[in-house]
Design an enzyme around this catalytic site. Structure first.
Site, mmCIF file in Angstrom:
data_model
loop_
_atom_site.group_PDB
_atom_site.id
_atom_site.type_symbol
_atom_site.label_atom_id
_atom_site.label_comp_id
_atom_site.label_asym_id
_atom_site.label_seq_id
_atom_site.Cartn_x
_atom_site.Cartn_y
_atom_site.Cartn_z
ATOM 1 N N GLY A 96 0.834 -1.190 0.000
ATOM 2 C CA GLY A 96 0.000 0.000 0.000
ATOM 3 C C GLY A 96 0.871 1.242 0.000
ATOM 4 O O GLY A 96 2.100 1.151 0.069
ATOM 5 N N LYS A 97 0.205 2.371 -0.090
ATOM 6 C CA LYS A 97 0.961 3.624 -0.138
ATOM 7 C C LYS A 97 1.820 3.774 1.111
ATOM 8 O O LYS A 97 2.895 4.344 1.073
ATOM 9 C CB LYS A 97 0.009 4.802 -0.300
ATOM 10 C CG LYS A 97 -0.658 4.761 -1.669
ATOM 11 C CD LYS A 97 -1.536 5.935 -1.976
ATOM 12 C CE LYS A 97 -2.204 5.710 -3.329
ATOM 13 N NZ LYS A 97 -3.198 6.671 -3.698
ATOM 14 N N ARG A 98 1.324 3.219 2.218
ATOM 15 C CA ARG A 98 2.087 3.346 3.458
ATOM 16 C C ARG A 98 3.386 2.545 3.456
ATOM 17 O O ARG A 98 4.284 2.834 4.215
ATOM 18 C CB ARG A 98 1.230 2.962 4.667
ATOM 19 C CG ARG A 98 0.500 4.174 5.189
ATOM 20 C CD ARG A 98 -0.361 3.853 6.383
ATOM 21 N NE ARG A 98 -1.693 4.364 6.129
ATOM 22 C CZ ARG A 98 -2.790 3.659 6.170
ATOM 23 N NH1 ARG A 98 -2.745 2.392 6.492
ATOM 24 N NH2 ARG A 98 -3.942 4.213 5.893
#
Ligand code: GLU
Length: 485
Positions: free
Chosen positions: A246-248
């Site tokens: 994910g973006k995280r």
């Protein structure tokens, strides 16, 4: 073969990253293979998550990857508009149809009461299902009032092209919201209506929608709509751990890779093969090969791990493939924005000569910035780097100075600075000095480049030219002589 009419339906909530672009690639390939239609639909009904400029980023990404759409923003099509907010009235009409059929209801319940239902069920340790709290009499719908589906919970069975035969019990079916308080539809409702109106017969999306599928089946049933092919794409996993990328986890946007010098051919190839293969050992696929070979039944049903090292390896393969197929002149055009600043004052033909000897070492085009500086300006003079090199450090400084003397004498005697003459001269130097290639060539290479790697020495010297080569060697020789005084 049945023509696949399918869509990529992103929500404009930010950039497209590696983890979510396969839901564009696989439908695209399926549509192209069958001579069908690939639609781009922007699902922008969640105003709270809307990010300005995201639609442009999405389109930019698709264009860069070569996933052109047949219907959608910018080009229109028979089912326009392709932004869900512009289709708002239509969803309301469809929700009202369900109300008229007794399959939906306007719900005046306020959020606090809804929360109290939730709390009650939690306290009783029973699963919270809104249908257990369905209001007995629902009023006539008025703007500002949500509309909910009147669910018909029952066991459901369906086939997913990736996950196989699936079933779910009534406990996962509920009175989902169709139209929100703000008058906009939920994703759950809008996509059913749009897919039907756009004749979509294949829906490929992330596996996270699998748990809601029984509710979607209930909606198809309520409308009497034929269920499209359902394709649940497993998550792409982060490089470490067992979680979704994910973006995280720093999942970069697809176009950031473009800016880092990854080629779209390589990106498409890598992403298509992440979780899909054609059953052979083949790794490098052109877009047309992917279109030809793609099949839904070879999509893996478990998560594939993102591996940047593999992506960069593949990019290197693609760089070589394109140079081999198209030649340096054509490939050079793709590199123009990736040269170091110092290359600015040099003409294209010189840069093409540098490219021709270095391309097979590039993993990304931006490696040009790191790897070619010494072709354009004198490298940072660092005698320590030379003296600590693992081959050079075997030689005493005195030996080094005299070796350099022999080297410069030999090289300066070359009139025609051709690759061939350089190659011969270097071979003769090996013989006359009795040194190993690793020792002698490392000494010369570092002296002219102060770089950790360079292309073959004869080619490097040939491109640098006689004047630059002699001046750099002279500088090192002087430094060594001074050191000894
Ligand atoms: N708008 C949804 C998303 O961005 C699309 C899911 C689908 O393809 O139906 O996740």
């Amino acid at each position: 073969m049945k023509k696949i009419i399918t869509r990529f339906a992103p929500s404009p909530t930010g950039y497209i990253h590696i983890g979510n672009v396969r839901s564009a690639i696989y439908p695209y390939l399926a549509a192209r293979q069958s001579g069908g239609t690939f639609i781009l639909r922007i699902e922008d009904t969640d105003q709270a998550r809307y990010v300005k400029g995201a639609t442009e980023l999405i389109m930019d990404t698709l264009k860069w990857l070569g996933l052109e759409w047949d219907e959608g923003p910018e080009i229109g099509g028979p089912h326009a508009p392709y932004f869900q907010t512009e289709r708002k009235d239509l969803y309301l009409e469809w929700a009202k149809k369900l109300i008229a059929d007794g399959r939906a209801y306007a719900d005046p319940t306020d959020p606090n009461t809804i929360q109290s239902y939730r709390d009650e069920d939690n306290a009783k340790k029973v699963p919270y299902l809104y249908r257990n709290h369905r209001p007995e009499n629902s009023p006539e719908w008025q703007p500002g009032m949500p509309i909910r589906f009147k669910s018909d919970p029952k066991p459901r069975k369906w086939h997913d092209e990736v996950m196989g035969n699936l079933s779910a019990g009534p406990e996962v079916q509920d009175d989902i919201v169709l139209i929100k308080k703000d008058g906009l539809p939920t994703y759950n409702f809008a996509h059913i209506v749009d897919d039907f109106l756009m004749n979509v017969n294949m829906v490929a999306r992330g596996v996270e929608y699998l748990s809601s599928t029984p509710n979607y089946l209930a909606l198809y049933e309520a409308f009497g709509i034929e269920q499209p092919l359902l394709v649940s794409l497993p998550h792409i996993l982060a490089p470490q751990g067992n979680k979704k990328l994910g973006k995280r986890d720093g999942a970069k946007s697809v176009t950031e890779y473009r800016d880092d010098g990854v080629l779209p051919e390589a990106m498409l190839n890598y992403l298509a093969c992440l979780g899909w293969n054609d059953g052979t050992e083949q790794e490098i696929y052109t877009k047309s090969e992917l279109i030809e070979k793609f099949s839904l039944d070879r999509i893996q049903n478990s998560g594939a791990r993102y591996d940047e090292v593999k992506l960069l390896w593949m990019n290197g393969q693609w760089i070589r493939k394109l140079v081999d197929e198209q030649g340096i002149d054509a490939f050079y055009e793709r590199t123009v924005s990736f040269w170091p600043k110092s290359a600015k004052s040099y003409d294209d033909s010189y840069k093409k000569r540098v490219l021709a000897i270095i391309y097979d070492r590039l993993k990304t085009l931006s490696d040009l910035r790191e790897m070619t500086g010494y072709f354009f300006e004198d490298p940072k003079f660092d005698i320590e780097q030379l003296l600590t090199n693992k081959f050079v450090k075997k030689l005493s400084e005195q030996e080094l100075a005299s070796l350099l003397e022999t080297v410069t004498a030999k090289l300066s005697s070359i009139d025609d600075w051709s690759e061939e003459n350089l190659k011969n001269a270097l071979n003769e130097l090996l013989k006359t000095t009795g040194k190993k290639p690793a020792e002698l060539f490392s000494l010369i290479r570092i002296s002219v480049s102060f770089a950790p790697f360079s292309p073959a020495l004869d080619l490097t010297l040939n491109v640098l030219g006689k004047e630059v080569t002699m001046s750099r060697l002279g500088k090192v020789k002087n430094a060594l002589l001074l050191d000894q005084q």
